[in-house]
Design a protein around this motif. Structure first.
Motif, PDB file in Angstrom:
ATOM      1  N   LEU A   1     -17.628  32.477 -39.887  1.00  0.00           N
ATOM      2  CA  LEU A   1     -19.016  32.752 -40.102  1.00  0.00           C
ATOM      3  C   LEU A   1     -19.551  31.738 -39.086  1.00  0.00           C
ATOM      4  CD1 LEU A   1     -19.630  33.611 -43.781  1.00  0.00           C
ATOM      5  CD2 LEU A   1     -19.177  34.886 -41.603  1.00  0.00           C
ATOM      6  N   GLU A   2     -19.720  30.796 -38.723  1.00  0.00           N
ATOM      7  CA  GLU A   2     -20.286  30.144 -38.840  1.00  0.00           C
ATOM      8  C   GLU A   2     -19.873  29.506 -36.851  1.00  0.00           C
ATOM      9  OE1 GLU A   2     -23.268  28.836 -39.067  1.00  0.00           O
ATOM     10  OE2 GLU A   2     -22.801  29.777 -40.824  1.00  0.00           O
ATOM     11  N   LEU A   3     -18.102  29.651 -36.725  1.00  0.00           N
ATOM     12  CA  LEU A   3     -17.171  29.692 -35.625  1.00  0.00           C
ATOM     13  C   LEU A   3     -17.512  27.844 -36.059  1.00  0.00           C
ATOM     14  CD1 LEU A   3     -17.982  32.385 -32.800  1.00  0.00           C
ATOM     15  CD2 LEU A   3     -16.467  31.954 -35.046  1.00  0.00           C
ATOM     16  N   ALA A   4     -17.722  26.825 -36.645  1.00  0.00           N
ATOM     17  CA  ALA A   4     -17.051  25.757 -36.561  1.00  0.00           C
ATOM     18  C   ALA A   4     -16.341  25.418 -37.427  1.00  0.00           C
ATOM     19  CB  ALA A   4     -18.768  24.786 -37.382  1.00  0.00           C
ATOM     20  N   PRO A   5     -15.989  23.888 -37.064  1.00  0.00           N
ATOM     21  CA  PRO A   5     -14.666  23.471 -37.389  1.00  0.00           C
ATOM     22  C   PRO A   5     -14.523  23.381 -39.079  1.00  0.00           C
ATOM     23  CG  PRO A   5     -16.173  22.010 -35.794  1.00  0.00           C
ATOM     24  CD  PRO A   5     -16.529  23.044 -36.311  1.00  0.00           C
ATOM     25  N   VAL A   6     -13.165  23.981 -39.989  1.00  0.00           N
ATOM     26  CA  VAL A   6     -12.466  23.558 -40.902  1.00  0.00           C
ATOM     27  C   VAL A   6     -12.109  22.477 -41.488  1.00  0.00           C
ATOM     28  CG1 VAL A   6     -12.093  25.218 -42.786  1.00  0.00           C
ATOM     29  CG2 VAL A   6     -13.627  26.160 -40.997  1.00  0.00           C
ATOM     30  N   SER A   7     -12.044  21.603 -42.221  1.00  0.00           N
ATOM     31  CA  SER A   7     -11.482  20.306 -42.282  1.00  0.00           C
ATOM     32  C   SER A   7     -11.011  20.527 -44.105  1.00  0.00           C
ATOM     33  CB  SER A   7     -12.121  19.630 -41.916  1.00  0.00           C
ATOM     34  OG  SER A   7     -12.986  19.039 -40.556  1.00  0.00           O
ATOM     35  N   LEU A   8      -9.583  19.696 -44.063  1.00  0.00           N
ATOM     36  CA  LEU A   8      -9.345  19.408 -45.235  1.00  0.00           C
ATOM     37  C   LEU A   8      -9.165  17.890 -45.165  1.00  0.00           C
ATOM     38  CD1 LEU A   8      -7.046  20.203 -47.344  1.00  0.00           C
ATOM     39  CD2 LEU A   8      -5.350  18.809 -45.579  1.00  0.00           C
ATOM     40  N   ASP A   9     -10.285  17.389 -46.474  1.00  0.00           N
ATOM     41  CA  ASP A   9     -10.453  16.522 -46.889  1.00  0.00           C
ATOM     42  C   ASP A   9      -9.822  15.977 -47.926  1.00  0.00           C
ATOM     43  OD1 ASP A   9     -11.330  13.979 -47.942  1.00  0.00           O
ATOM     44  OD2 ASP A   9     -13.186  14.613 -48.536  1.00  0.00           O
ATOM     45  N   PRO A  10      -8.384  15.290 -47.829  1.00  0.00           N
ATOM     46  CA  PRO A  10      -7.218  14.743 -49.144  1.00  0.00           C
ATOM     47  C   PRO A  10      -7.897  14.220 -50.213  1.00  0.00           C
ATOM     48  CG  PRO A  10      -6.925  14.365 -47.018  1.00  0.00           C
ATOM     49  CD  PRO A  10      -7.737  14.454 -46.145  1.00  0.00           C
ATOM     50  N   LYS A  11      -9.252  13.571 -49.734  1.00  0.00           N
ATOM     51  CA  LYS A  11      -9.849  12.844 -51.511  1.00  0.00           C
ATOM     52  C   LYS A  11     -10.446  14.019 -52.236  1.00  0.00           C
ATOM     53  CE  LYS A  11      -9.363   8.092 -50.239  1.00  0.00           C
ATOM     54  NZ  LYS A  11      -8.280   7.899 -50.509  1.00  0.00           N
ATOM     55  N   SER A  12     -11.707  14.463 -51.806  1.00  0.00           N
ATOM     56  CA  SER A  12     -11.327  15.330 -52.378  1.00  0.00           C
ATOM     57  C   SER A  12     -10.688  17.756 -53.061  1.00  0.00           C
ATOM     58  CB  SER A  12     -12.815  16.014 -51.889  1.00  0.00           C
ATOM     59  OG  SER A  12     -13.114  17.580 -51.207  1.00  0.00           O
ATOM     60  N   GLU A  13     -10.017  17.655 -51.324  1.00  0.00           N
ATOM     61  CA  GLU A  13      -8.967  18.522 -52.136  1.00  0.00           C
ATOM     62  C   GLU A  13      -7.860  18.195 -51.805  1.00  0.00           C
ATOM     63  OE1 GLU A  13     -10.957  22.237 -49.587  1.00  0.00           O
ATOM     64  OE2 GLU A  13     -11.670  20.991 -48.641  1.00  0.00           O
ATOM     65  N   PRO A  14      -6.714  17.289 -52.076  1.00  0.00           N
ATOM     66  CA  PRO A  14      -5.467  16.917 -52.106  1.00  0.00           C
ATOM     67  C   PRO A  14      -4.659  17.564 -52.585  1.00  0.00           C
ATOM     68  CG  PRO A  14      -6.609  16.809 -54.931  1.00  0.00           C
ATOM     69  CD  PRO A  14      -7.110  17.363 -54.096  1.00  0.00           C
ATOM     70  N   HIS A  15      -4.809  18.887 -52.482  1.00  0.00           N
ATOM     71  CA  HIS A  15      -3.904  19.790 -52.733  1.00  0.00           C
ATOM     72  C   HIS A  15      -3.665  21.402 -51.058  1.00  0.00           C
ATOM     73  CE1 HIS A  15      -3.096  18.087 -56.658  1.00  0.00           C
ATOM     74  NE2 HIS A  15      -1.618  17.776 -55.922  1.00  0.00           N
ATOM     75  N   MET A  16      -3.210  22.004 -50.794  1.00  0.00           N
ATOM     76  CA  MET A  16      -3.080  22.854 -50.260  1.00  0.00           C
ATOM     77  C   MET A  16      -2.432  23.856 -49.430  1.00  0.00           C
ATOM     78  SD  MET A  16      -4.434  22.747 -45.569  1.00  0.00           S
ATOM     79  CE  MET A  16      -4.958  24.320 -44.688  1.00  0.00           C
ATOM     80  N   VAL A  17      -2.413  25.476 -49.850  1.00  0.00           N
ATOM     81  CA  VAL A  17      -1.152  26.047 -49.617  1.00  0.00           C
ATOM     82  C   VAL A  17      -2.035  26.822 -48.955  1.00  0.00           C
ATOM     83  CG1 VAL A  17       0.192  27.933 -51.093  1.00  0.00           C
ATOM     84  CG2 VAL A  17      -0.718  26.231 -52.303  1.00  0.00           C
ATOM     85  N   ILE A  18      -0.730  27.326 -47.762  1.00  0.00           N
ATOM     86  CA  ILE A  18      -0.583  27.998 -46.682  1.00  0.00           C
ATOM     87  C   ILE A  18       0.103  29.009 -47.166  1.00  0.00           C
ATOM     88  CG2 ILE A  18      -0.862  28.470 -44.298  1.00  0.00           C
ATOM     89  CD1 ILE A  18      -0.258  25.641 -44.463  1.00  0.00           C
ATOM     90  N   PHE A  19      -0.224  30.725 -46.331  1.00  0.00           N
ATOM     91  CA  PHE A  19       0.437  32.046 -46.934  1.00  0.00           C
ATOM     92  C   PHE A  19       0.231  32.741 -45.381  1.00  0.00           C
ATOM     93  CE2 PHE A  19      -1.293  30.579 -51.699  1.00  0.00           C
ATOM     94  CZ  PHE A  19       0.380  30.863 -51.399  1.00  0.00           C
ATOM     95  N   GLY A  20       1.090  33.267 -45.156  1.00  0.00           N
ATOM     96  CA  GLY A  20       1.100  34.446 -44.080  1.00  0.00           C
ATOM     97  C   GLY A  20       2.363  34.946 -43.816  1.00  0.00           C
ATOM     98  N   ALA A  21       1.890  35.703 -42.814  1.00  0.00           N
ATOM     99  CA  ALA A  21       3.415  36.761 -42.801  1.00  0.00           C
ATOM    100  C   ALA A  21       4.086  35.999 -41.656  1.00  0.00           C
ATOM    101  CB  ALA A  21       3.105  38.378 -41.990  1.00  0.00           C
ATOM    102  N   PRO A  22       5.453  36.087 -41.630  1.00  0.00           N
ATOM    103  CA  PRO A  22       6.096  35.657 -40.655  1.00  0.00           C
ATOM    104  C   PRO A  22       5.251  35.707 -39.489  1.00  0.00           C
ATOM    105  CG  PRO A  22       7.854  36.893 -42.322  1.00  0.00           C
ATOM    106  CD  PRO A  22       5.729  37.577 -42.392  1.00  0.00           C
ATOM    107  N   GLU A  23       5.474  34.038 -38.514  1.00  0.00           N
ATOM    108  CA  GLU A  23       5.336  34.106 -36.514  1.00  0.00           C
ATOM    109  C   GLU A  23       3.626  34.432 -37.389  1.00  0.00           C
ATOM    110  OE1 GLU A  23       7.487  33.696 -35.334  1.00  0.00           O
ATOM    111  OE2 GLU A  23       8.586  33.023 -36.425  1.00  0.00           O
TER     112      GLU A  23
END
Length: 176
Positions: free
Chosen positions: A52-74
């Protein structure tokens, strides 16, 4: 290009123009993300841009300590993990963060050459041993009965490095 009559319509319209539709780039080199420094305060790790904003998206381990990434092969899951690993090693010193990598296909092999890496497992047996040792180490961090609510909020009852556990191809790990 365009459809027949586009030029005539554009020339006839005297009102304000609609905003152009901005598109995500087909490729996003890591150099397009904000440069990372270890300032001891900002621990977020930029890994992409939002649509939407074409702005950077970040992971903040302090507030979001878990991240799961889903996607098709390749689809870029392992590449995203490389970006996150790179960011962790930039945002934290080796004394501030330790990383365990579980990677049966060895797609992350050699990504971390610094003292951040405390273990790399490419098999079920190696993973079991490594994670058992990590669990024993983390168990010493469990709060005792004398820890106040404020200490729980601040996470100030223990000191030491943050621990990051990164698992690539979870479906292989979960079934072995």
């Amino acid at each position: 290009g365009g459809r027949p009559g586009d030029a005539a319509r554009a020339g006839a319209w005297q009102g304000p123009r609609a905003a152009e539709v901005r598109m995500l780039p087909a490729s996003l080199p890591i150099t397009a993300l904000p440069q990372l420094v270890n300032d001891g305060v900002n621990r977020s790790v930029p890994y992409g841009i939002d649509e939407l904003e074409l702005a950077p998206v970040s992971l903040d381990p302090k507030s979001e300590p878990h991240m799961v990434i889903f996607g098709a092969p390749e689809s870029g899951k392992s590449n995203l993990l490389k970006v996150l690993l790179h960011g962790i090693t930039q945002r934290y010193t080796p004394k501030e963060a330790k990383i365990i990598v579980i990677d049966y296909r060895r797609s992350l092999l050699g990504e971390i050459e610094s003292e951040h890496l405390i273990g790399y497992a490419a098999s079920a047996q190696a993973s079991t041993d490594l994670l058992k040792n990590a669990a024993d180490a983390v168990r010493t961090r469990l709060p005792g009965p004398d820890v106040s609510q404020q200490q729980l909020r601040d996470r100030s009852w223990w000191s030491g490095a943050e621990m990051f556990v990164v698992v690539d191809d979870y479906e292989l790990v979960a079934t072995s």
